[in-house]
Write an enzyme that holds these catalytic residues in place. Structure first.
Site, short mmCIF file in Angstrom:
data_model
loop_
_atom_site.label_atom_id
_atom_site.label_comp_id
_atom_site.label_asym_id
_atom_site.label_seq_id
_atom_site.Cartn_x
_atom_site.Cartn_y
_atom_site.Cartn_z
N TYR A 124 0.82 -1.21 0.00
CA TYR A 124 0.00 0.00 0.00
C TYR A 124 0.86 1.26 0.00
CZ TYR A 124 -4.06 2.91 0.99
OH TYR A 124 -5.06 3.85 0.90
N GLY A 149 7.34 4.64 -5.83
CA GLY A 149 8.01 4.81 -7.13
C GLY A 149 7.33 4.10 -8.28
N ARG A 153 21.15 1.83 -4.33
CA ARG A 153 20.81 2.29 -2.98
C ARG A 153 21.88 2.04 -1.92
NH1 ARG A 153 14.60 0.55 -2.65
NH2 ARG A 153 14.02 2.09 -4.18
N HIS A 199 14.42 -0.73 4.85
CA HIS A 199 13.36 -0.62 3.85
C HIS A 199 12.93 -1.97 3.28
CE1 HIS A 199 11.12 1.27 0.62
NE2 HIS A 199 11.85 0.66 -0.30
N ARG A 242 18.84 -5.09 -3.84
CA ARG A 242 17.71 -5.04 -4.78
C ARG A 242 17.74 -3.75 -5.61
NH1 ARG A 242 12.40 -2.76 -4.59
NH2 ARG A 242 12.78 -2.02 -2.47
P1 FAD Z 1 3.24 -6.79 1.93
O1 FAD Z 1 2.66 -5.87 0.94
O2 FAD Z 1 4.12 -6.24 2.97
O3 FAD Z 1 2.05 -7.59 2.57
C1 FAD Z 1 2.25 -8.47 3.64
C2 FAD Z 1 0.91 -9.04 4.04
O4 FAD Z 1 1.10 -10.11 4.94
C3 FAD Z 1 -0.01 -8.07 4.76
O5 FAD Z 1 -1.33 -8.29 4.28
C4 FAD Z 1 0.08 -8.51 6.21
O6 FAD Z 1 -1.07 -8.18 6.95
C5 FAD Z 1 0.21 -9.98 6.03
N1 FAD Z 1 0.83 -10.72 7.14
C6 FAD Z 1 2.10 -10.66 7.60
N2 FAD Z 1 2.29 -11.53 8.60
C7 FAD Z 1 1.11 -12.18 8.76
C8 FAD Z 1 0.67 -13.19 9.64
N3 FAD Z 1 1.45 -13.72 10.59
N4 FAD Z 1 -0.61 -13.62 9.55
C9 FAD Z 1 -1.46 -13.09 8.62
N5 FAD Z 1 -1.09 -12.11 7.77
C10 FAD Z 1 0.18 -11.67 7.84
N6 FAD Z 1 8.84 -1.83 -4.26
C11 FAD Z 1 8.75 -1.58 -5.57
O7 FAD Z 1 8.97 -2.47 -6.40
N7 FAD Z 1 8.40 -0.32 -5.99
C12 FAD Z 1 8.15 0.70 -5.13
O8 FAD Z 1 7.83 1.80 -5.54
C13 FAD Z 1 8.25 0.44 -3.74
N8 FAD Z 1 8.03 1.43 -2.84
C14 FAD Z 1 8.03 1.11 -1.51
C15 FAD Z 1 7.71 2.11 -0.58
C16 FAD Z 1 7.62 1.80 0.76
C17 FAD Z 1 7.26 2.86 1.76
C18 FAD Z 1 7.92 0.48 1.19
C19 FAD Z 1 7.85 0.13 2.64
C20 FAD Z 1 8.28 -0.49 0.28
C21 FAD Z 1 8.34 -0.19 -1.07
N9 FAD Z 1 8.68 -1.15 -2.02
C22 FAD Z 1 8.59 -0.87 -3.35
C23 FAD Z 1 8.83 -2.55 -1.62
C24 FAD Z 1 7.51 -3.29 -1.91
O9 FAD Z 1 6.43 -2.41 -1.67
C25 FAD Z 1 7.35 -4.51 -1.05
O10 FAD Z 1 8.49 -5.30 -1.09
C26 FAD Z 1 6.15 -5.34 -1.55
O11 FAD Z 1 5.00 -4.53 -1.59
C27 FAD Z 1 5.94 -6.53 -0.67
O12 FAD Z 1 4.73 -7.12 -1.01
P2 FAD Z 1 4.27 -8.44 -0.28
O13 FAD Z 1 2.97 -8.80 -0.88
O14 FAD Z 1 5.36 -9.42 -0.30
O15 FAD Z 1 4.09 -8.00 1.24
C1 SIN Z 2 10.83 4.33 -3.90
O1 SIN Z 2 9.84 4.83 -4.41
O2 SIN Z 2 11.89 4.94 -3.68
C2 SIN Z 2 10.76 2.91 -3.48
C3 SIN Z 2 11.07 2.06 -4.63
C4 SIN Z 2 11.46 0.71 -4.16
O3 SIN Z 2 11.61 0.44 -2.98
O4 SIN Z 2 11.65 -0.14 -5.04
#
Ligand code: FAD
Ligand code: SIN
Length: 541
Positions: A45, A49, A289, A350, A385
């Protein structure tokens, strides 16, 4: 009241990885989608970027994207994983567009076909990041959550935190498989069995192990800790990515200033207004980074400065407001007008590059257990990464895991009967404050001793402390009823131990792992793979 649910597939996590997987499985499958918070809580959420993918084959190519990923990864990327994920990027983006994600259009486009604006970030040799202004994650999450809520085959369990995986090995079955998970309903306090043919960990990263982080509170590495306890290998946990630019303000918790700000011309400045990145790397502000974060850390320590600055104010107001509306508004709410003044920034934890060892289809070491997204280690990121490759990995790997599950669905027909969670020997805790004290202590020593710059001595100190903390947490866990805070603390302590152990085993500096004791990079690049001890059966005591 405790219940036993039975599903074809249980997905733990509702970020980009979990949602994409749920939507790619055939609608005949009965799916449980668990999130320990609301469906949209998590890193996805907050992503700003965008998503990296080769979308303009005239000015970009798969080879270039692959090459950039390999360079950032400092010798540790798995070429097979990089090729697979890079090549499947286009299809994933088109799927998102079909789902209705409102990516930002290219206003200068001349052809009648809709074109999208592509931005640039550190380490990328071409403009290849598709985005929805500076709130790409929100756009993706909102769209996919809406789709998931419409699916009749998906049962949604918000505020359900998985505690541990249920494995047949614990019940004496020789061919160990995953049978689902125990989860606590955070609202009622009941613990239920979620039994399934296949289980997917899509539970995100572990950056909450650090005092300063861009991540939300839930980034506690639950999936990694659960997989480890269930007998899966975990790798490369020492590679914690520190994002160079998080907003520095006493009231701003975890707010990121996107790398796209540097991609669109933002400059990093010392407190006296001087630019410094060109003297660290010829790619200056757009170096990968690890290099930028280390340079900022170095300059802050050298000058004794609380923060440095990122300046985009030389760009026109209209450009800043249309490209970075969220960042503009958020900074303004803290009294910082980014169209007129530089933004105070500091690096913060991050992204977790390491994780549960998986194959190119998300399969883990445990039968019928898959891991996708930030909790998984596919080999895409290597030692560092490349920006915006994470969402790409979530999308492509979720699709790949869904295909595998469709081809070879798991079945519970041979499963032993699973007892309910036993709470007969525990009581309500009368000292919950211990949990928050331990949590604070852990995140502080991880920041101080296992941060951007490491030494053997600091790592040993961290290991001593984590061992003591884990003993206390174990006692707490054995004697008191579980709560979500206790579950997360237990997991955070486990992943912190794994981070420290991987860091101690790496006798070199590579990518995100920098040690003053070993400032050089070894000729041979090797992963740090940790192997858990064989699991105990219940009858072993
Ligand atoms: P998440 O989106 O973190 O979701 C994890 C889910 O697991 C959540 O629903 C949580 O509630 C659930 N969960 C965790 N533990 C449990 C449990 N024990 N039981 C039940 N549910 C659980 N990456 C990019 O490629 N581009 C970007 O622009 C970018 N910007 C970013 C900006 C920010 C501020 C951050 C923090 C990260 C950013 N990243 C970006 C990295 C990227 O957003 C994340 O690596 C990616 O969204 C991870 O997705 P995911 O589905 O693996 O986990
Ligand atoms: C950002 O927008 O700088 C985050 C991009 C990323 O973590 O890949």
């Amino acid at each position: 009241m405790q219940k036993s649910y039975l599903y074809d597939v249980v997905i733990i996590g509702s970020g980009a990885a979990g949602l994409t997987l749920a939507l790619h499985l055939p609608s005949r499958y009965r799916i449980a989608l668990l999130s320990k918070d609301s469906l949209s809580a998590g890193s996805t959420y907050g992503a700003q970027g965008g998503v990296a993918a080769v979308l303009n084959e005239i000015e970009d190519s798969f080879e270039q994207h692959t090459e950039d990923t390999l360079i950032a990864g400092a010798g540790l990327c798995k070429k097979q994983a990089v090729d697979y994920i890079v090549k499947n990027g286009q299809e994933s983006i088109h799927w998102l567009i079909d789902q209705g994600v409102p990516f930002t259009a290219n206003k200068q486009a001349t052809s009648s076909e809709k074109e999208y604006h592509l931005t640039k970030e550190g380490g990328h040799s071409a403009r290849r990041i598709i985005h929805a202004a500076d709130a790409t994650g929100k756009a993706i999450s909102d769209t996919l959550v809406q789709s998931v809520r419409k699916q009749h085959n998906i049962d949604i369990y918000e505020h359900h935190i998985a505690i541990d995986l249920i494995t047949s090995g614990k019940f004496g079955v020789s061919n160990n498989s995953c049978l689902g998970a125990y989860a606590l309903d955070c609202k009622t306090g009941n613990i239920h069995n979620f039994l399934s043919g296949d289980t997917i960990l899509a539970s995100g990263g572990a950056s909450k192990a650090y005092l300063y982080t861009s991540n939300t509170d839930g980034a506690t590495g639950d999936g990694i800790a659960m997989a480890w306890r269930a007998g899966c290998r975990v790798a490369n946990m020492e590679f914690n990515q520190f994002h160079p630019t998080c907003l520095y303000h006493p009231n701003a918790k975890s707010f990121l200033i996107s790398e796209a700000v540097r991609g669109e011309g933002g400059r990093l400045l010392l407190p006296n207004g001087q630019r410094f990145m060109p003297s660290f790397d010829q790619r200056a502000e757009l170096a990968p980074r690890d290099i930028v974060a280390r340079a900022i850390d170095h300059e802050m320590k050298r000058l004794g400065a609380d923060c440095l600055f990122l300046d985009i104010s030389h760009k026109p107001d209209s450009f800043i407001k249309s490209h970075f509306p969220t960042i503009f508004e958020r900074c303004l709410s803290f009294g910082i007008d980014i169209s007129r003044e530089p933004i105070p920034i500091v690096p913060a934890a991050h992204y977790t590059c390491g994780g549960i060892v998986t194959q190119c289809n998300g399969a883990t070491d445990l039968n019928n257990l898959f891991a996708v997204g930030e909790c998984a280690f596919t080999g895409l990121h290597g030692a560092n990464r490349l920006a915006s490759n994470s969402l790409l990995e979530c999308l492509v790997m979720a699709q790949s895991a869904a295909k595998t599950i469709e081809r070879q669905p798991g079945s519970l027909s041979q499963a032993p009967s699973i007892p309910q969670w036993d709470e007969s020997r525990v009581t309500d805790s009368d000292e919950d404050v211990v949990i928050s004290h331990n949590w604070d202590e852990l995140r502080r020593f991880m920041w101080n001793y296992v941060g951007i710059v490491r030494t053997d001595k600091r790592l040993q100190r961290a290991l001593n402390r984590i061992t003591l903390l884990q003993a206390e947490i174990h006692e707490f866990y054995s004697n008191y009823k579980v709560s979500s805070d206790l579950i997360e603390l237990r997991n955070l302590a486990k992943v912190s131990e794994l981070i420290i152990r991987c860091a101690m085993s790496r006798k070199e500096s590579r990518g995100l792992h920098y040690s003053l004791d070993y400032p050089y990079c070894n000729k041979q690049a090797e992963d740090s793979i940790l192997v858990p001890e064989p699991i105990k059966r219940f009858s072993d005591g």
